[in-house]
Design a protein around this motif. Structure first.
Motif, PDB file in Angstrom:
ATOM      1  N   LEU A 234       0.835  -1.198   0.000  1.00  0.00           N
ATOM      2  CA  LEU A 234       0.000   0.000   0.000  1.00  0.00           C
ATOM      3  C   LEU A 234       0.873   1.252   0.000  1.00  0.00           C
ATOM      4  CD1 LEU A 234      -3.218   0.475   2.081  1.00  0.00           C
ATOM      5  CD2 LEU A 234      -1.520   2.283   2.009  1.00  0.00           C
ATOM      6  N   ASP A 235       1.885   1.278   0.875  1.00  0.00           N
ATOM      7  CA  ASP A 235       2.754   2.451   0.975  1.00  0.00           C
ATOM      8  C   ASP A 235       3.576   2.665  -0.288  1.00  0.00           C
ATOM      9  OD1 ASP A 235       1.835   3.026   3.511  1.00  0.00           O
ATOM     10  OD2 ASP A 235       3.518   2.064   4.546  1.00  0.00           O
ATOM     11  N   ALA A 236       3.833   1.585  -1.025  1.00  0.00           N
ATOM     12  CA  ALA A 236       4.592   1.696  -2.276  1.00  0.00           C
ATOM     13  C   ALA A 236       3.719   2.153  -3.436  1.00  0.00           C
ATOM     14  CB  ALA A 236       5.238   0.353  -2.607  1.00  0.00           C
ATOM     15  N   GLY A 237       2.447   2.378  -3.179  1.00  0.00           N
ATOM     16  CA  GLY A 237       1.549   2.863  -4.224  1.00  0.00           C
ATOM     17  C   GLY A 237       0.915   1.765  -5.049  1.00  0.00           C
ATOM     18  N   GLY A 238       0.812   0.557  -4.485  1.00  0.00           N
ATOM     19  CA  GLY A 238       0.270  -0.571  -5.232  1.00  0.00           C
ATOM     20  C   GLY A 238      -1.145  -0.354  -5.748  1.00  0.00           C
ATOM     21  N   TYR A 239      -1.968   0.379  -4.995  1.00  0.00           N
ATOM     22  CA  TYR A 239      -3.336   0.637  -5.437  1.00  0.00           C
ATOM     23  C   TYR A 239      -3.397   1.682  -6.553  1.00  0.00           C
ATOM     24  CZ  TYR A 239      -5.610  -2.087  -1.726  1.00  0.00           C
ATOM     25  OH  TYR A 239      -6.054  -3.111  -0.920  1.00  0.00           O
ATOM     26  N   ARG A 240      -2.285   2.400  -6.762  1.00  0.00           N
ATOM     27  CA  ARG A 240      -2.273   3.437  -7.801  1.00  0.00           C
ATOM     28  C   ARG A 240      -1.484   3.023  -9.038  1.00  0.00           C
ATOM     29  NH1 ARG A 240      -0.704   6.000  -3.116  1.00  0.00           N
ATOM     30  NH2 ARG A 240       1.393   6.337  -3.944  1.00  0.00           N
ATOM     31  N   GLU A 241      -0.820   1.865  -8.976  1.00  0.00           N
ATOM     32  CA  GLU A 241       0.032   1.431 -10.079  1.00  0.00           C
ATOM     33  C   GLU A 241      -0.789   0.631 -11.082  1.00  0.00           C
ATOM     34  OE1 GLU A 241       2.299   1.005 -12.788  1.00  0.00           O
ATOM     35  OE2 GLU A 241       3.238   2.122 -11.121  1.00  0.00           O
ATOM     36  N   ARG A 242      -1.116   1.288 -12.204  1.00  0.00           N
ATOM     37  CA  ARG A 242      -2.008   0.692 -13.199  1.00  0.00           C
ATOM     38  C   ARG A 242      -1.490  -0.625 -13.742  1.00  0.00           C
ATOM     39  NH1 ARG A 242      -4.514  -1.838 -15.846  1.00  0.00           N
ATOM     40  NH2 ARG A 242      -5.980  -1.403 -17.538  1.00  0.00           N
ATOM     41  N   SER A 243      -0.187  -0.782 -13.882  1.00  0.00           N
ATOM     42  CA  SER A 243       0.387  -1.973 -14.512  1.00  0.00           C
ATOM     43  C   SER A 243       0.163  -3.244 -13.703  1.00  0.00           C
ATOM     44  CB  SER A 243       1.885  -1.776 -14.739  1.00  0.00           C
ATOM     45  OG  SER A 243       2.573  -1.654 -13.499  1.00  0.00           O
ATOM     46  N   LEU A 244      -0.217  -3.116 -12.440  1.00  0.00           N
ATOM     47  CA  LEU A 244      -0.397  -4.286 -11.580  1.00  0.00           C
ATOM     48  C   LEU A 244      -1.802  -4.884 -11.689  1.00  0.00           C
ATOM     49  CD1 LEU A 244       1.367  -3.003  -8.328  1.00  0.00           C
ATOM     50  CD2 LEU A 244       2.336  -4.472 -10.116  1.00  0.00           C
ATOM     51  N   TRP A 245      -2.704  -4.197 -12.389  1.00  0.00           N
ATOM     52  CA  TRP A 245      -4.103  -4.581 -12.375  1.00  0.00           C
ATOM     53  C   TRP A 245      -4.583  -4.912 -13.792  1.00  0.00           C
ATOM     54  CZ3 TRP A 245      -6.733  -4.105  -7.541  1.00  0.00           C
ATOM     55  CH2 TRP A 245      -5.973  -3.504  -6.534  1.00  0.00           C
ATOM     56  N   THR A 246      -5.448  -5.893 -13.913  1.00  0.00           N
ATOM     57  CA  THR A 246      -6.088  -6.153 -15.196  1.00  0.00           C
ATOM     58  C   THR A 246      -7.056  -5.020 -15.516  1.00  0.00           C
ATOM     59  OG1 THR A 246      -7.988  -7.345 -14.277  1.00  0.00           O
ATOM     60  CG2 THR A 246      -5.982  -8.643 -14.742  1.00  0.00           C
ATOM     61  N   ASP A 247      -7.496  -4.926 -16.755  1.00  0.00           N
ATOM     62  CA  ASP A 247      -8.425  -3.860 -17.139  1.00  0.00           C
ATOM     63  C   ASP A 247      -9.691  -3.900 -16.291  1.00  0.00           C
ATOM     64  OD1 ASP A 247      -6.632  -3.092 -19.073  1.00  0.00           O
ATOM     65  OD2 ASP A 247      -7.728  -4.027 -20.742  1.00  0.00           O
ATOM     66  N   ASP A 248     -10.251  -5.100 -16.126  1.00  0.00           N
ATOM     67  CA  ASP A 248     -11.492  -5.241 -15.372  1.00  0.00           C
ATOM     68  C   ASP A 248     -11.291  -4.882 -13.905  1.00  0.00           C
ATOM     69  OD1 ASP A 248     -14.273  -5.969 -15.234  1.00  0.00           O
ATOM     70  OD2 ASP A 248     -13.661  -7.817 -14.223  1.00  0.00           O
ATOM     71  N   ASP A 249     -10.177  -5.340 -13.327  1.00  0.00           N
ATOM     72  CA  ASP A 249      -9.908  -5.065 -11.920  1.00  0.00           C
ATOM     73  C   ASP A 249      -9.623  -3.583 -11.683  1.00  0.00           C
ATOM     74  OD1 ASP A 249     -10.223  -7.755 -11.527  1.00  0.00           O
ATOM     75  OD2 ASP A 249      -8.090  -8.198 -11.269  1.00  0.00           O
ATOM     76  N   TRP A 250      -8.922  -2.952 -12.622  1.00  0.00           N
ATOM     77  CA  TRP A 250      -8.639  -1.530 -12.480  1.00  0.00           C
ATOM     78  C   TRP A 250      -9.930  -0.712 -12.577  1.00  0.00           C
ATOM     79  CZ3 TRP A 250      -4.775   1.280 -10.700  1.00  0.00           C
ATOM     80  CH2 TRP A 250      -4.735   2.654 -10.967  1.00  0.00           C
ATOM     81  N   SER A 251     -10.808  -1.078 -13.483  1.00  0.00           N
ATOM     82  CA  SER A 251     -12.089  -0.375 -13.615  1.00  0.00           C
ATOM     83  C   SER A 251     -12.890  -0.479 -12.322  1.00  0.00           C
ATOM     84  CB  SER A 251     -12.897  -0.951 -14.783  1.00  0.00           C
ATOM     85  OG  SER A 251     -12.241  -0.721 -16.007  1.00  0.00           O
ATOM     86  N   TRP A 252     -12.897  -1.673 -11.743  1.00  0.00           N
ATOM     87  CA  TRP A 252     -13.589  -1.859 -10.454  1.00  0.00           C
ATOM     88  C   TRP A 252     -12.950  -0.995  -9.375  1.00  0.00           C
ATOM     89  CZ3 TRP A 252     -10.834  -4.471  -6.408  1.00  0.00           C
ATOM     90  CH2 TRP A 252     -11.554  -4.606  -5.223  1.00  0.00           C
ATOM     91  N   ARG A 253     -11.617  -1.017  -9.286  1.00  0.00           N
ATOM     92  CA  ARG A 253     -10.919  -0.248  -8.261  1.00  0.00           C
ATOM     93  C   ARG A 253     -11.216   1.243  -8.388  1.00  0.00           C
ATOM     94  NH1 ARG A 253      -7.675   2.975  -6.697  1.00  0.00           N
ATOM     95  NH2 ARG A 253      -7.331   3.746  -8.812  1.00  0.00           N
ATOM     96  N   GLU A 254     -11.212   1.743  -9.633  1.00  0.00           N
ATOM     97  CA  GLU A 254     -11.500   3.151  -9.877  1.00  0.00           C
ATOM     98  C   GLU A 254     -12.954   3.489  -9.564  1.00  0.00           C
ATOM     99  OE1 GLU A 254      -9.235   5.699 -12.381  1.00  0.00           O
ATOM    100  OE2 GLU A 254      -8.543   5.074 -10.391  1.00  0.00           O
ATOM    101  N   ARG A 255     -13.863   2.661 -10.048  1.00  0.00           N
ATOM    102  CA  ARG A 255     -15.294   2.930  -9.896  1.00  0.00           C
ATOM    103  C   ARG A 255     -15.723   2.928  -8.434  1.00  0.00           C
ATOM    104  NH1 ARG A 255     -16.682  -0.829 -12.817  1.00  0.00           N
ATOM    105  NH2 ARG A 255     -17.168  -2.403 -11.251  1.00  0.00           N
ATOM    106  N   GLU A 256     -15.208   1.962  -7.667  1.00  0.00           N
ATOM    107  CA  GLU A 256     -15.609   1.803  -6.268  1.00  0.00           C
ATOM    108  C   GLU A 256     -14.703   2.561  -5.299  1.00  0.00           C
ATOM    109  OE1 GLU A 256     -18.376   0.269  -5.364  1.00  0.00           O
ATOM    110  OE2 GLU A 256     -18.840  -0.257  -7.444  1.00  0.00           O
ATOM    111  N   GLY A 257     -13.643   3.185  -5.806  1.00  0.00           N
ATOM    112  CA  GLY A 257     -12.737   3.932  -4.939  1.00  0.00           C
ATOM    113  C   GLY A 257     -11.976   3.046  -3.968  1.00  0.00           C
ATOM    114  N   ILE A 258     -11.519   1.886  -4.423  1.00  0.00           N
ATOM    115  CA  ILE A 258     -10.829   0.929  -3.560  1.00  0.00           C
ATOM    116  C   ILE A 258      -9.389   1.383  -3.331  1.00  0.00           C
ATOM    117  CG2 ILE A 258     -10.168  -1.485  -3.249  1.00  0.00           C
ATOM    118  CD1 ILE A 258     -13.207  -0.974  -3.357  1.00  0.00           C
ATOM    119  N   THR A 259      -9.034   1.663  -2.091  1.00  0.00           N
ATOM    120  CA  THR A 259      -7.682   2.133  -1.764  1.00  0.00           C
ATOM    121  C   THR A 259      -7.015   1.342  -0.648  1.00  0.00           C
ATOM    122  OG1 THR A 259      -8.571   3.762  -0.197  1.00  0.00           O
ATOM    123  CG2 THR A 259      -8.242   4.494  -2.476  1.00  0.00           C
TER     124      THR A 259
END
Length: 440
Positions: A234-259
């Motif tokens: 989390l402290d390394a910015g894992g929730y903000r690093e787009r390359s770590l997430w699939t398209d579907d998972d990133w869309s969910w994270r963005e839409r739901e504000g998952i941090t």
């Protein structure tokens, strides 16, 4: 003509089932006792029903399966039997829109519960043990369904506001921390599933048919990923690093504000763990509970991956037919793992070395279910349950992933090697941990 004499074996099955059902009811009844009258109408998780639904659902499922479907009995309350029949598969962004006033009162539900329970008890005690009830199969499924919802109730209650719960104690947190290490698992066979030839009425439909899988060698972590390790991500910015997430998972994270994990809360400048009866400073040595999407992002960050179902099975059971990862037939939560409803919350990972597998992998049973990378799908030879055809088939949609193991509230019945749990990848609320495969 005198009364018929029940065969001793059949009488023994009925007695066993009656005892198991009574024990399961006692456990779920005790959970509802933790909730205040006002709390029953609350919805602690937005994607789920209000708590009052589950008060009726457990009884409706038992009645519908054992009395209506298996024995063809007439309805006691057709409205309740339909209203409380099915729960919710929590889909992304879809939240129920009902109001508390849309539901019957708790008193009305309990007034229906009493005769429904008596009817189920009568069916188990004197109904025909044949057809769908052969060897008590339908009754056993009803009992296991209730025990599954014991776990659902636990994580719902864990998110319920304290003002809606009876007071309880916070768990102790140890300052010790077990050290994880990579464990090499050699190539070999592993058995998945149950055999209809030997256990035709033991499990759920997705557990059949038994088959062998050849698993190449791989390396897996001895312990699941901890809260302390997740904090680094989390402290390394894992929730903000787009390359770590699939398209579907990133869309969910963005839409739901998952941090952050849903079991965490940031308050007073630090992270806290949401326990059953309050909050604790984040226990670093406890396993982190996250969704499949979050676990997969962490695995990419570490250059690893989640194990497949077959790999997890091999790490736990090797090539043997033993009933548990540890040697012998005995099961003791104090020795083998944090399961069986002894406590609500996790413990530090590695606390139960007696539960280690022959390869030395720890905490496979208890302290949290474990995500795998395997999409939930039927085994070859799958046949739907005759009395519950949609139980598994409705979820063979490519959107659910297999989980193995057990969590703290999980009953010991689900420790059998063949049992498969599953959830959608974006559901954060289940007691689910994970570990990494780093080679292979």
């Amino acid at each position: 003509m005198g009364p018929s004499i029940m065969p001793p074996a059949q009488a023994q099955v009925r007695l066993m089932l009656a005892g198991q059902l009574a024990a399961a009811r006692a456990r779920t009844d005790a959970l509802f006792q933790l909730v205040t009258a006002d709390g029953l109408s609350s919805r602690p998780i937005a994607e789920r029903h209000r708590l009052i639904f589950y008060l009726g659902h457990l009884e409706a499922f038992d009645w519908n399966l054992v009395c209506r479907d298996a024995l063809g009995r007439a309805s006691l309350n057709a409205t309740f039997e339909k209203l409380f029949a099915f729960g919710i598969d929590p889909l992304d962004g879809q939240h129920p829109g009902d109001a508390p006033s849309d539901w019957p009162s708790a008193d009305a539900i309990r007034a229906w519960t009493a005769p429904a329970r008596r009817a189920v008890d009568e069916a188990i005690a004197r109904g025909p043990l044949e057809g769908w009830l052969e060897e008590g199969w339908a009754a056993r499924i009803a009992i296991e369904h209730r025990l599954m919802h014991e776990e659902t109730l636990c994580y719902l209650l864990q998110r319920t506001e304290l003002r809606f719960k009876r007071p309880g104690l916070l768990p102790p947190v140890s300052t010790t921390r077990s050290v994880s290490a990579p464990v090499h698992i050699p190539a070999g066979l592993v058995a998945l599933g149950l055999s209809r030839a030997t256990d035709p009425h033991l499990g759920w439909d997705n557990e059949y048919e038994r088959h062998a899988v050849e698993v190449p060698a791989f390396t897996i972590s001895k312990l699941p990923v901890s809260n302390a390790q997740w904090l680094e991500f989390l402290d390394a910015g894992g929730y903000r690093e787009r390359s770590l997430w699939t398209d579907d998972d990133w869309s969910w994270r963005e839409r739901e504000g998952i941090t952050h994990p849903s079991f965490w809360r940031f308050r007073d400048g630090q992270w806290w763990w949401i326990a059953m009866f309050g909050e604790l400073p984040l226990p670093g040595s406890w396993p982190v509970y996250v969704s499949h999407a979050e676990a997969s992002a962490y695995a990419r960050w570490q250059g690893g991956r989640l194990p497949t179902e077959a790999e997890w099975q091999r790490a736990a059971f090797g090539s043997s037919d033993q009933p548990f990862p540890w040697a012998g037939p005995n099961v003791a939560p104090s020795v083998h793992g944090n399961f069986g409803g002894v406590r609500f919350d996790p413990v530090e990972s590695g606390s139960h070395p007696g539960g280690d597998s022959a390869f030395g992998v720890s905490d496979l049973m208890g302290n949290g279910w474990e995500w795998t990378s395997t999409v939930f799908a039927p085994f070859a030879g799958f046949e739907p349950l005759p009395f519950y055809p949609g139980y598994s088939a409705n979820f063979f949609d490519g959107r659910h992933f297999v989980m193995k193991g057990a969590s703290a509230p999980t009953d010991a019945a689900f420790l059998r090697p063949s049992f498969r749990n599953w959830f959608q990848p974006h559901y954060q609320h289940v007691f689910a941990k994970f570990r990494l495969v780093t080679h292979g």
